[in-house]
Design an enzyme around this catalytic site. Structure first.
Site, short mmCIF file in Angstrom:
data_model
loop_
_atom_site.label_atom_id
_atom_site.label_comp_id
_atom_site.label_asym_id
_atom_site.label_seq_id
_atom_site.Cartn_x
_atom_site.Cartn_y
_atom_site.Cartn_z
N ARG A 266 33.74 -46.26 -70.25
CA ARG A 266 34.42 -45.08 -69.71
C ARG A 266 34.12 -43.84 -70.56
O ARG A 266 34.26 -42.71 -70.13
CB ARG A 266 35.93 -45.32 -69.58
CG ARG A 266 36.70 -44.13 -69.05
CD ARG A 266 38.07 -44.49 -68.47
NE ARG A 266 38.88 -45.28 -69.35
CZ ARG A 266 39.54 -44.81 -70.41
NH1 ARG A 266 39.47 -43.54 -70.73
NH2 ARG A 266 40.26 -45.62 -71.16
N TYR B 142 31.82 -26.00 -50.00
CA TYR B 142 32.05 -27.31 -49.39
C TYR B 142 33.56 -27.48 -49.09
O TYR B 142 34.40 -27.07 -49.90
CB TYR B 142 31.54 -28.39 -50.35
CG TYR B 142 31.97 -29.78 -50.01
CD1 TYR B 142 31.62 -30.36 -48.79
CD2 TYR B 142 32.74 -30.53 -50.89
CE1 TYR B 142 32.03 -31.64 -48.47
CE2 TYR B 142 33.14 -31.82 -50.58
CZ TYR B 142 32.79 -32.37 -49.36
OH TYR B 142 33.19 -33.63 -49.05
N ASP C 274 27.84 -24.73 -57.92
CA ASP C 274 27.44 -25.97 -57.24
C ASP C 274 26.07 -25.70 -56.61
O ASP C 274 25.94 -24.86 -55.71
CB ASP C 274 28.49 -26.30 -56.17
CG ASP C 274 28.19 -27.60 -55.42
OD1 ASP C 274 27.01 -27.98 -55.34
OD2 ASP C 274 29.14 -28.20 -54.88
N LYS D 142 23.47 -36.53 -52.95
CA LYS D 142 22.57 -35.86 -52.02
C LYS D 142 21.12 -35.93 -52.53
O LYS D 142 20.58 -37.00 -52.66
CB LYS D 142 23.06 -34.43 -51.79
CG LYS D 142 24.58 -34.34 -51.51
CD LYS D 142 24.97 -35.10 -50.25
CE LYS D 142 26.33 -34.86 -49.70
NZ LYS D 142 27.52 -35.20 -50.38
C1 LIG Z 1 27.89 -28.75 -51.74
C2 LIG Z 1 28.68 -30.00 -51.97
N1 LIG Z 1 29.34 -30.13 -53.13
C3 LIG Z 1 30.08 -31.23 -53.38
C4 LIG Z 1 30.21 -32.25 -52.47
C5 LIG Z 1 31.03 -33.46 -52.79
O1 LIG Z 1 30.19 -34.50 -53.15
P1 LIG Z 1 30.58 -36.05 -53.09
O2 LIG Z 1 30.72 -36.40 -51.64
O3 LIG Z 1 29.45 -36.73 -53.78
O4 LIG Z 1 31.89 -36.19 -53.80
C6 LIG Z 1 29.52 -32.16 -51.25
C7 LIG Z 1 29.61 -33.24 -50.26
O5 LIG Z 1 29.12 -33.12 -49.16
C8 LIG Z 1 28.73 -30.99 -50.99
O6 LIG Z 1 28.06 -30.83 -49.85
#
Ligand SMILES: Cc1ncc(COP(=O)(O)O)c(C=O)c1O
Length: 406
Positions: A64, A123, A195, A220
């Protein structure tokens, strides 16, 4: 070989297996061990105080906290994210999901009484975290349009501690000017977090633009095969590494070593996949833009994109595989298209080698209030298309037959 003949069956079955000497493995080994033996009580005490290990001793204590498989991937991602920036203190955490990367970073950076500026174009899960969970913790949030960094500046208050962006934004493909945001953060001494999932590290590296922290849903493009859930956080300096690491360990956010391995395997072909995603998406965006049944296309690589000049500056060498578009006839027409595709799959998520399509207003962004959705450009008919690595002509043929059904 050592003899265990003095031990009972149970003790032999559960005894630690020694692996001596280096194993010249070309592939990354998966260290499934949750815990690691220490050389002495002093060694154990040093590790528990989170200090540097003495020369020659193992730095591993408990998964962890850190794990050799994860560590190898983290060092790899740091190198990719830092790019041309000179950041000797940069470091990465590989986390259990993109949301855990985002939520743990925000929890580590903000406390009750602080204020944070987010963009409206993010998101859905991040939007929900910022507008539901942060206010419950006494953290004030302002949402601004990313189209002009002056909007962020105008929202700064004496207690602002964080500026948060997402570029290109999910699903509208609007960009945030990274150099302007990084400079704004430096000028006001406010931490910046971006992000960069949609562009992938191959096309966008926020740390090269003075951004302090970059987060990804590694589920992704980093993973690239739709077979794992993971996230990553890369920080620009040791102080942020220490500050966020504390939360990662206590919230239990670290990715499993199995997923860290899959992630590293995916990264081996990241550059090859991204070249194909970039090429395919540009071709398909051009095809859609010229299709009589398509109302609008949002892709940073198109000259019609309102921030195409910015895209040329901060997205290199390409514009990623993500496209948003509206079919004439709104939500109903869009629904017909996503239900008619055959090669392309109707599913949420993105960034895998296979093409996926979805309707943002009813799927990924359904938790965002309609008013905010519309303000940020997510109309009811907006389709989000994650262009995969198939033959681009086959994708065009599939879209052609689906659009005929509208
Ligand atoms: C731009 C973006 N950031 C964060 C996330 C969250 O990622 P996760 O589903 O791996 O938790 C997503 C999920 O689609 C996303 O498109």
């Amino acid at each position: 070989m050592e003899s265990d003949s003095h031990l009972g069956f149970d003790s032999i079955a559960t005894k630690r297996v020694e692996v001596k000497g280096p194993v010249n493995s070309v592939s990354l080994p998966i260290y499934t061990s949750s815990t690691f033996f220490v050389d002495s009580a002093k060694h154990g005490a040093t590790l528990c105080q989170q200090e540097k290990t003495e020369k020659g001793t193992s730095p591993w204590l408990y998964t962890r906290w850190a794990n050799p498989t994860n560590d190898a991937v983290e060092r790899l991602i740091t190198k990719l994210e830092v790019g041309k920036a000179n950041l000797p203190g940069a470091a990465t955490f590989v986390t259990s999901s993109g949301m855990s990367a985002i939520s743990s970073s925000l929890l580590a950076l903000l406390k009750s009484g602080d204020h944070a500026v987010f963009t409206t174009n993010i998101y859905g899960g991040t939007h929900e975290f910022a507008t539901d969970i942060l206010p419950k913790l006494g953290i004030q949030v302002t949402m601004v349009s990313p189209l002009d960094i002056a909007n962020y500046e105008a929202a700064i208050l004496p207690n602002t501690k964080l500026l948060y962006g997402e570029t290109p934004a999910n699903p509208t493909m609007l960009l945030t000017d990274l150099s302007a945001l990084g400079a704004l953060g430096r000028r006001h001494n406010i931490t910046t977090v971006v992000d960069a999932t949609f562009g992938s590290v191959y096309n966008t590296r926020p740390l090269e633009h003075q951004i302090d922290i970059v987060v990804h849903s590694a589920t992704k493009y980093y993973g690239g095969h739709s077979d794992l859930i993971a996230g990553c956080i890369t920080v620009a300096n040791e102080q942020l590494h220490h500050q966020i690491g504390h939360y990662i360990r206590l919230l239990g956010c670290l990715a499993s070593p199995h997923n860290a391995f899959l992630l590293q395997r995916g990264i081996k072909t990241l550059h090859l996949r991204m070249q194909r995603h970039n090429d395919n998406a540009l071709k398909i965006a051009q095809f859609l833009e010229n299709h009589p049944k398509v109302e609008r296309v949002f892709y940073p690589g198109l000259e019609s994109h309102p921030q195409h000049e910015l895209a040329k500056r901060q997205m290199q060498p390409g514009y990623s595989g993500m496209i948003a578009f509206e079919v004439k006839g709104g939500a109903e027409a869009g629904r017909k298209v996503i239900e008619s595709v055959e090669l392309i799959t109707l599913a949420v998520s993105l960034g895998g080698v296979e093409s996926l399509i979805e309707q943002a207003s009813t799927m990924t962004h359904t938790m965002v209030d309609k008013e905010i959705r519309e303000k940020s450009g997510i109309t009811d008919g907006l389709l989000r298309f994650s262009v995969g690595c198939e033959d681009p002509q086959d994708l065009i043929n599939d879209l052609t037959q689906a659009l005929k059904k509208v």
